[in-house]
Each structure stands twice: as structure tokens, then as C-alpha cells.
Design a protein around this motif. Structure first.
Motif, PDB file in Angstrom:
ATOM      1  N   ALA A   1      19.366  62.268 -40.007  1.00  0.00           N
ATOM      2  CA  ALA A   1      19.294  63.491 -39.197  1.00  0.00           C
ATOM      3  C   ALA A   1      19.920  64.669 -39.926  1.00  0.00           C
ATOM      4  O   ALA A   1      19.390  65.793 -39.879  1.00  0.00           O
ATOM      5  CB  ALA A   1      19.989  63.267 -37.856  1.00  0.00           C
ATOM      6  N   ALA A   2      21.046  64.442 -40.602  1.00  0.00           N
ATOM      7  CA  ALA A   2      21.698  65.525 -41.340  1.00  0.00           C
ATOM      8  C   ALA A   2      20.828  66.002 -42.504  1.00  0.00           C
ATOM      9  O   ALA A   2      20.755  67.199 -42.786  1.00  0.00           O
ATOM     10  CB  ALA A   2      23.066  65.067 -41.845  1.00  0.00           C
ATOM     11  N   LEU A   3      20.147  65.073 -43.177  1.00  0.00           N
ATOM     12  CA  LEU A   3      19.248  65.467 -44.269  1.00  0.00           C
ATOM     13  C   LEU A   3      18.081  66.307 -43.748  1.00  0.00           C
ATOM     14  O   LEU A   3      17.720  67.324 -44.343  1.00  0.00           O
ATOM     15  CB  LEU A   3      18.715  64.221 -44.978  1.00  0.00           C
ATOM     16  CG  LEU A   3      19.647  63.516 -45.957  1.00  0.00           C
ATOM     17  CD1 LEU A   3      18.945  62.306 -46.569  1.00  0.00           C
ATOM     18  CD2 LEU A   3      20.118  64.458 -47.059  1.00  0.00           C
ATOM     19  N   VAL A   4      17.482  65.864 -42.642  1.00  0.00           N
ATOM     20  CA  VAL A   4      16.386  66.620 -42.051  1.00  0.00           C
ATOM     21  C   VAL A   4      16.857  68.009 -41.636  1.00  0.00           C
ATOM     22  O   VAL A   4      16.163  69.011 -41.846  1.00  0.00           O
ATOM     23  CB  VAL A   4      15.794  65.862 -40.847  1.00  0.00           C
ATOM     24  CG1 VAL A   4      14.770  66.718 -40.114  1.00  0.00           C
ATOM     25  CG2 VAL A   4      15.163  64.554 -41.296  1.00  0.00           C
ATOM     26  N   ASN A   5      18.041  68.081 -41.065  1.00  0.00           N
ATOM     27  CA  ASN A   5      18.578  69.372 -40.647  1.00  0.00           C
ATOM     28  C   ASN A   5      18.848  70.283 -41.835  1.00  0.00           C
ATOM     29  O   ASN A   5      18.752  71.511 -41.709  1.00  0.00           O
ATOM     30  CB  ASN A   5      19.861  69.172 -39.838  1.00  0.00           C
ATOM     31  CG  ASN A   5      19.567  68.871 -38.384  1.00  0.00           C
ATOM     32  OD1 ASN A   5      18.588  69.346 -37.838  1.00  0.00           O
ATOM     33  ND2 ASN A   5      20.419  68.089 -37.756  1.00  0.00           N
ATOM     34  N   CYS A   6      19.204  69.706 -42.977  1.00  0.00           N
ATOM     35  CA  CYS A   6      19.415  70.539 -44.166  1.00  0.00           C
ATOM     36  C   CYS A   6      18.123  71.243 -44.565  1.00  0.00           C
ATOM     37  O   CYS A   6      18.134  72.428 -44.914  1.00  0.00           O
ATOM     38  CB  CYS A   6      19.918  69.673 -45.325  1.00  0.00           C
ATOM     39  SG  CYS A   6      21.680  69.355 -45.293  1.00  0.00           S
ATOM     40  N   VAL A   7      17.018  70.514 -44.509  1.00  0.00           N
ATOM     41  CA  VAL A   7      15.733  71.101 -44.906  1.00  0.00           C
ATOM     42  C   VAL A   7      15.282  72.153 -43.896  1.00  0.00           C
ATOM     43  O   VAL A   7      15.049  73.318 -44.241  1.00  0.00           O
ATOM     44  CB  VAL A   7      14.663  69.996 -45.049  1.00  0.00           C
ATOM     45  CG1 VAL A   7      13.303  70.630 -45.365  1.00  0.00           C
ATOM     46  CG2 VAL A   7      15.059  69.014 -46.136  1.00  0.00           C
ATOM     47  N   PHE A   8      15.180  71.740 -42.645  1.00  0.00           N
ATOM     48  CA  PHE A   8      14.639  72.644 -41.637  1.00  0.00           C
ATOM     49  C   PHE A   8      15.669  73.684 -41.185  1.00  0.00           C
ATOM     50  O   PHE A   8      15.305  74.777 -40.755  1.00  0.00           O
ATOM     51  CB  PHE A   8      14.115  71.841 -40.450  1.00  0.00           C
ATOM     52  CG  PHE A   8      12.894  71.043 -40.777  1.00  0.00           C
ATOM     53  CD1 PHE A   8      11.649  71.646 -40.789  1.00  0.00           C
ATOM     54  CD2 PHE A   8      12.996  69.705 -41.104  1.00  0.00           C
ATOM     55  CE1 PHE A   8      10.509  70.918 -41.108  1.00  0.00           C
ATOM     56  CE2 PHE A   8      11.864  68.965 -41.424  1.00  0.00           C
ATOM     57  CZ  PHE A   8      10.616  69.566 -41.433  1.00  0.00           C
ATOM     58  N   GLY A   9      16.955  73.340 -41.280  1.00  0.00           N
ATOM     59  CA  GLY A   9      17.983  74.331 -40.982  1.00  0.00           C
ATOM     60  C   GLY A   9      17.955  75.473 -41.978  1.00  0.00           C
ATOM     61  O   GLY A   9      18.127  76.645 -41.613  1.00  0.00           O
TER      62      GLY A   9
END
Length: 278
Positions: free
Chosen positions: A71-79
Motif C-alpha cells: 500500500a505504501a509503494l502504491v501511494n508513493c506512485v499515485f501520491g
């Protein structure tokens, strides 16, 4: 006559402020952690090992940390993408969209869990279409990741956004003038400046996701060995009055989280130092 001007601090002196700091940190952090490990030690070493290495507990650890990491990795991209759009473009209702980013901060986690379950369940607005494609979201590890993405996105956006606002646009224009492509400009100019903030956002989102309970407990299904997270297992132990077992699981989570966050902070420090040297 000495011409030096003595600058008086607004706050009290170093000794007094240091004392306040140590008392504050001790009461809120160190003493509770001390009693946490002390309570876990009451079951003895053999009982401690048997508790933390049971098959059910190991499955809960793996699910909690792997889901939080993904989840943190996905948030890094889309964040980063969201922060980029909010800082570089003007569009209608921009202030409204910017305000909605902070909604997970204010929304009670139980409400978020119920809303996500309603949307992604088999008969939900999105879940019914995913089900038709053979993808089940609610009551699976995928649903847990979705919930953790929801609660962690603001940490990345609000960490990266100020850095993008303060970035020197002239460096990007100079790179374009010298013939650099968009990808080269992003990789050599933009990304190195944003990377420390992006890693900070990842750390905050990851740490928040590890301890998340309210939004996950509804969408996970809470099936032991499949969708049971470690915080839920701790609550189950507490409801069974197994306080020592609950604190043993919590102590291991604390140690693993501390080590992982320490590694991330070291990598962040090295990345920032390398960028300054470069």
C-alpha cells in the motif's frame, strides 16, 4: 568593553527545555513501552517464543507488513501524481479536490471501513463489476491493501506537495533548453529533488498502515490464516484476557516496525546526502 550581543532565546534555557522533553517523552513513550515488554516477559521465554511463532501469528504478521508495504509503494506512485497535478495545473474545483485529500485524516476509521466494504463487496458499486471479471476485493488481502491505500495516501501527498511547490522551475526549463527529453528531465532534475520527501511519505504511510485496525477490520473478513491482521489478533487476545500474549505480539510488531523504519530512514539520509554532494 565586549561588543558581543547576547541573543536571548524566546523559550527557557537548554537545561529546562531538555528536562521537559525527557519527561514528556518518558511519560508518553518510554514508560509505556517498558511496561509493554515487561508484561510480555511474564509468560517466560518458552511461552513468548511459542506465542510469537505460532502459525496463526506468523500469518498475521506477514499479512500486516506485506499489505502495508504494498500500500505504501502504491501511494508513493499515485501520491506523487496527485501532488504533481495539484501543484502544476489549474482546473475547476481544484480547492475542493485538494481538501478531499485530507478526508482520511478526519474520517473515523470505522466509517472508512464500512464505506469501503459497501463499495467493494460482491454487491457493491465497484465490487460487482470486479466480481464479474473474477476479481474479489472485499474479504481478501486485496481489500486490505485497498483500505491501507485509502488511509495512507494523504501522508505521501502532503509530504511531496510542498517540495514540488518550492522546486525551481528554471532548472526544468534549462534542461529542456539543453535538449533533454521529458523523461531525462524527470529522472535527472525532478526526481532527485523529490526523492527524500517521497521516502518520508512512504515511511509515514507504511507506519500508519502497520497499526491500522478500524478500516481494515470490516473489509478483511477477519479469517484466521487468510485475512486476519496482527492488530486484530492483538484485540482478540485482549478479549480473551490473554494480556501477556497480546503484549508479546505487540512487542514483536514494535521491534520489526522500528527496524524497518530505521532502515528506511538510513536510506533516506544516504539519498539526501548523495543528492547534496552531487
Amino acid at each position: 568593553m565586549n561588543g558581543r550581543v547576547v541573543r536571548r532565546s524566546v523559550l527557557p534555557g537548554f537545561g529546562l527545555t531538555l528536562g521537559y522533553t525527557l519527561i514528556y517523552v518518558s511519560l508518553l513513550v518510554l514508560i509505556p513501552l517498558f511496561f509493554l515488554f515487561g508484561k510480555a516477559a511474564t509468560i517466560g521465554w518458552s511461552g513468548f517464543v511459542a506465542t510469537i511463532f505460532s502459525e496463526r501469528v506468523l500469518a498475521a504478521y506477514w499479512l500486516s507488513f506485506s499489505a502495508a508495504f504494498v500500500a505504501a509503494l502504491v501511494n508513493c506512485v499515485f501520491g506523487f501524481i496527485v501532488a504533481w497535478v495539484l501543484t502544476r495545473y489549474e482546473f475547476p474545483l481544484k480547492k475542493l479536490v485538494d481538501g478531499l485529500i485530507d478526508l482520511p485524516f478526519a474520517l473515523p476509521t470505522a466509517v472508512a471501513g464500512i464505506a469501503l466494504t459497501t463499495i467493494y463487496s460482491q454487491n457493491g458499486w465497484i465490487g460487482q463489476y470486479a466480481e464479474a471479471l473474477g476479481i474479489k476485493i472485499a474479504f481478501t488481502p486485496l481489500g486490505i491493501v485497498f483500505a491501507l491505500i485509502f488511509i495512507g495516501l494523504p501522508f505521501v501527498v502532503r509530504t511531496v506537495q510542498p517540495v514540488l511547490l518550492e522546486a525551481d522551475r528554471q532548472m526544468e526549463e534549462a534542461a529542456h533548453t539543453l535538449g533533454a527529453s521529458r523523461w531525462v528531465t524527470f529522472r535527472r532534475v525532478i526526481f532527485p529533488n523529490v526523492l527524500p520527501a517521497l521516502m518520508t511519505g512512504f515511511t509515514l504511510a507504511f507506519a500508519r498502515a502497520i497499526g491500522e485496525y478500524g478500516s481494515v477490520v470490516f473489509i478483511s473478513g477477519n479469517m484466521p490464516m487468510k485475512t486476519e491482521i496482527a492488530p486484530l489478533l492483538i484485540m482478540t487476545k485482549l478479549e480473551q484476557f490473554d494480556y501477556a500474549g497480546a503484549t508479546a505480539i505487540a512487542a514483536v510488531m514494535l521491534v520489526i516496525s522500528f527496524v524497518m523504519l530505521l532502515v528506511i530512514n538510513v536510506l533516506q539520509w544516504k539519498s539526501g546526502k548523495r543528492h547534496l554532494v552531487g
